[in-house]
Design an enzyme around this catalytic site. Structure first.
Site, PDB file in Angstrom:
ATOM      1  N   GLY A   1       0.814  -1.199   0.000  1.00  0.00           N
ATOM      2  CA  GLY A   1       0.000   0.000   0.000  1.00  0.00           C
ATOM      3  C   GLY A   1       0.851   1.253   0.000  1.00  0.00           C
TER       4      GLY A   1
ATOM      5  CB  CYS B   1       6.970   3.820   0.772  1.00  0.00           C
ATOM      6  SG  CYS B   1       7.258   2.123   1.306  1.00  0.00           S
TER       7      CYS B   1
END
Length: 474
Positions: free
Chosen positions: A220, A253
């Site tokens: 995600g 991320c």
């Protein structure tokens, strides 16, 4: 499995079908490999790319080709992260019986999946192919690695080094195959034709993986929110936030995208962040920075991703003092109207103020409801009560405590997290798993069930349901 003839409806499909056939043939050769063999192979694969001199070469060439991040960050990933990942899995049993549950009389046997189709992003193209490849081979699979076009040369170099090492150790080179001239069409075909997809990359590619018709493990959106409470060691927190925010110029991320400071320590902690090279961006400069990071107010501008503070400041059109390491953007809102509350993929962090831990938790959930839900958050605290409260009340797959987030989420020498670059975000992030994805996610398991020595007995209704339920429902 579909044959190459049935799949090959277009030239690209035919090209990929040939690669799949090669990969499948190699995998079938190691279908019955021993634990000793697979562990020898993955050792050789890692050493081929991280050995002294080669790690420096790969780090340098990665920066030159991608123009993302910095040499120091790339070197740590190819030299240290690959070694740490090997160390993390080398003693795992991945062949034959891997687990026994004597109480339930169950035995679990590991079986390979087959051909893994792996996506490798432009932000971590140096270690991702290695980590995914050794996870695949650890489970007696083969792998085809589809790089971002911006990293195709370094991907081919790394894969070919692993291929050469495999041959020297008596294994098929085609256990690892790179897509040397990548395209979206080729990547989509690999995902359609392989046996399992391991997707790390941008949201569109991960969605494509889940839509490919092949079982997929995706990740995600990152948007880590870090809380500093009033029990924290502030000097330690400031140093680790600096490390996390600047590692490889925030290519990860897991980089700190928002930091929430409690009222009681806000002013003191902000001064410590400034002393570490944090430069506050407000007013006109905030508008300029926003216009530089987001092309249309929503999509991140690739030109500033994982770039130095000076590059971004020059691009945006504002001055920064010497020694600036990262940008601090004071923020109060969250959501689409407040883009700094989202993932930035730059050395930029939003700064929030909370009156107490409850408000910090509310902010974390609100920020991540916009972007990053399910991925990760962190806290600097010496209060177990506060740590567990934040963990219990946030929708997150991992909470890093008193650790630099970017260097810790995916496993490091100072914690027990599984080493990977593939971070599942659960249903919150639209993923099938919360795991730090490793070889265990790339195998099939056969469960052998034998009769229990003594059959289980269903207890009486009074024991099973209790008098209260019987009276209430009855």
């Amino acid at each position: 499995m579909a044959t190459a003839e049935l799949i090959a409806e277009t030239p690209v499909a035919a090209e990929v079908a040939e690669l799949i056939a090669r990969s499948r043939a190699a995998q079938q050769q190691i279908e019955n490999a021993t634990q000793e063999q697979v562990d020898t192979w993955i050792k050789g694969m890692v050493y081929a790319v991280c050995k002294p001199g080669m790690d420096e070469e790969i780090a340098r060439e990665t920066v030159e080709e991608t123009q993302l991040g910095n040499y120091e960050g790339k070197f740590k990933k190819i030299s240290v992260k690959t070694r740490a990942t090997l160390m993390d899995i080398i003693h795992d049993k991945s062949v034959g019986v891997i687990e026994e549950d004597r109480e339930r009389n169950l035995v679990k046997i590991a079986k390979p999946v087959g051909v893994i189709g792996a996506l490798s992003p432009s932000t971590n193209p140096e270690a991702t192919p290695v980590i995914k490849a050794i996870s695949a081979v650890k489970g007696r699979n083969s792998i085809i690695i589809c790089p971002h076009p911006r990293a195709k040369f370094v991907n081919a170099k790394i894969c070919n080094l692993m291929r050469d090492a495999l041959v020297k150790m008596g294994a098929p080179a085609d256990l690892v195959i790179p897509i040397e001239q990548p395209s979206v069409e080729k990547t989509n075909e690999v995902m359609k034709q392989c046996d399992r997809v391991l997707a790390t990359g941008g949201t569109p590619m991960v969605k494509a993986a889940y839509s490919s018709g092949t079982p997929a493990l995706g990740v995600g959106v990152g948007n880590a929110v870090i809380t500093v409470d009033d029990t924290a060691d502030l000097d330690d927190a400031a140093e680790k936030i600096l490390i996390s925010k600047t590692l490889d110029y925030a290519a990860s991320c897991s980089s700190d995208n928002a930091v929430v400071l409690l009222d009681a320590i806000y002013d003191e902690m902000l001064e410590k962040l400034k002393a570490k090279g944090g430069f506050i961006i407000e007013g006109e400069n905030k508008t300029k920075l926003q216009n530089a990071i987001w092309e249309d107010g929503e999509h991140i501008n690739a030109k500033v991703v994982a770039q130095s503070p000076q590059f971004i400041a020059d691009y945006a059109g504002f001055e920064i003092p010497e020694g600036t390491q990262f940008f601090i953007v004071p923020e109060t809102g969250h959501g689409k109207e407040h883009p700094f509350s989202g993932e930035k993929m730059t050395v930029t962090m939003a700064l929030y103020r909370a009156k107490d831990l409850d408000e910090a938790i509310e902010l974390t959930n609100a920020i991540q409801a916009y972007q990053g839900q399910g991925h990760s958050c962190g806290i600097y605290s010496t209060s177990d009560e506060n740590i567990m409260k934040l963990a219990m009340h946030t929708k997150t797959s991992r909470v890093m405590v008193n650790q630099p987030q970017a260097a810790s989420n995916s496993g490091n020498l100072w914690n027990g997290m599984r080493q990977t670059f593939s971070l599942g975000c659960g249903s919150w992030g639209g993923n099938a798993t919360n795991n730090n994805v490793t070889w265990r996610d790339l195998i099939n398991e056969t469960w052998v069930s034998k009769p229990l020595p003594e059959h289980k007995k269903i207890p009486s209704d009074e024991e099973l349901f209790g008098k209260d339920i019987i009276e209430l429902v009855g």
